[in-house]
Design a protein around this motif. Sequence first.
Motif, PDB file in Angstrom:
ATOM      1  N   THR A 299       0.926  -0.991   0.151  1.00  0.00           N
ATOM      2  CA  THR A 299      -0.217   0.173   0.040  1.00  0.00           C
ATOM      3  C   THR A 299       0.881   1.483   0.051  1.00  0.00           C
ATOM      4  N   TRP A 300       0.381   2.370  -0.620  1.00  0.00           N
ATOM      5  CA  TRP A 300       1.216   3.511  -0.680  1.00  0.00           C
ATOM      6  C   TRP A 300       0.970   4.323   0.724  1.00  0.00           C
ATOM      7  N   CYS A 301       2.106   4.880   1.117  1.00  0.00           N
ATOM      8  CA  CYS A 301       2.050   5.712   2.277  1.00  0.00           C
ATOM      9  C   CYS A 301       3.258   6.906   2.217  1.00  0.00           C
ATOM     10  N   ALA A 302       2.864   7.745   2.703  1.00  0.00           N
ATOM     11  CA  ALA A 302       3.997   8.863   2.949  1.00  0.00           C
ATOM     12  C   ALA A 302       4.309   9.218   4.696  1.00  0.00           C
ATOM     13  N   ARG A 303       5.435   9.683   4.674  1.00  0.00           N
ATOM     14  CA  ARG A 303       5.857   9.917   6.079  1.00  0.00           C
ATOM     15  C   ARG A 303       6.160  11.408   6.262  1.00  0.00           C
TER      16      ARG A 303
ATOM     17  N   GLU B  70      -1.320   7.219   5.556  1.00  0.00           N
ATOM     18  CA  GLU B  70      -1.510   5.930   4.859  1.00  0.00           C
ATOM     19  C   GLU B  70      -2.354   6.164   3.808  1.00  0.00           C
ATOM     20  N   GLU B  71      -2.436   5.318   2.596  1.00  0.00           N
ATOM     21  CA  GLU B  71      -3.251   5.561   1.436  1.00  0.00           C
ATOM     22  C   GLU B  71      -4.697   5.697   1.839  1.00  0.00           C
ATOM     23  N   GLY B  72      -5.508   6.670   1.198  1.00  0.00           N
ATOM     24  CA  GLY B  72      -6.895   7.162   1.477  1.00  0.00           C
ATOM     25  C   GLY B  72      -7.131   8.011   2.608  1.00  0.00           C
ATOM     26  N   ARG B  73      -6.229   8.144   3.442  1.00  0.00           N
ATOM     27  CA  ARG B  73      -6.298   9.240   4.325  1.00  0.00           C
ATOM     28  C   ARG B  73      -6.333  10.738   3.877  1.00  0.00           C
ATOM     29  N   ASN B  74      -7.031  11.543   4.348  1.00  0.00           N
ATOM     30  CA  ASN B  74      -6.997  13.067   4.174  1.00  0.00           C
ATOM     31  C   ASN B  74      -5.781  13.750   5.063  1.00  0.00           C
TER      32      ASN B  74
END
Length: 109
Positions: free
Chosen positions: A4-8, A15-19
Motif C-alpha cells: 500500500t502507498w504511504c508517506a511519512r 496511509e493511502e486513502g487518508r486525508n
Amino acid sequence: MPATWCARIRGKVIEEGRNVALLLGAANRHPRRFERPNEFDITRHDSGKHLSFGTGPHVCLGKQIAKLEVKWFFAALFDRFPAISLAGDPIWNSNLEFRSLKFLPLTVG
C-alpha cells in the motif's frame, strides 16, 4: 499481497486513502521560526519571510497590487488618525482556515 502507498511527514505515517488538511491559519506562526508566533508585530525582523502570497510557481498574481493597497491604506489611515491606538484586546475568529480578526477595538484620538 500488493504494497500500500504511504508517506511519512515528520515521522508520522500517512496511509493511502487518508486525508491531510493544510490550514492557512497556522502559517507564519511556527514557534521554531518566529520568536513570538501568536503576537502581531509589524516590526518583526523576518516579517517578509511569510507565506501570505505563496511562492514559486504558486505565487499569487495579485501580490504586488495587494501590497500597494495595504501600504497606501495604512499611510492614509495614520495620516488621518495619527494618534490611533489599541483600546482593548483583539478578538480573533475561530475559523481554522483563515486567521482573521472578529473585533479590533481602537481609539482614533
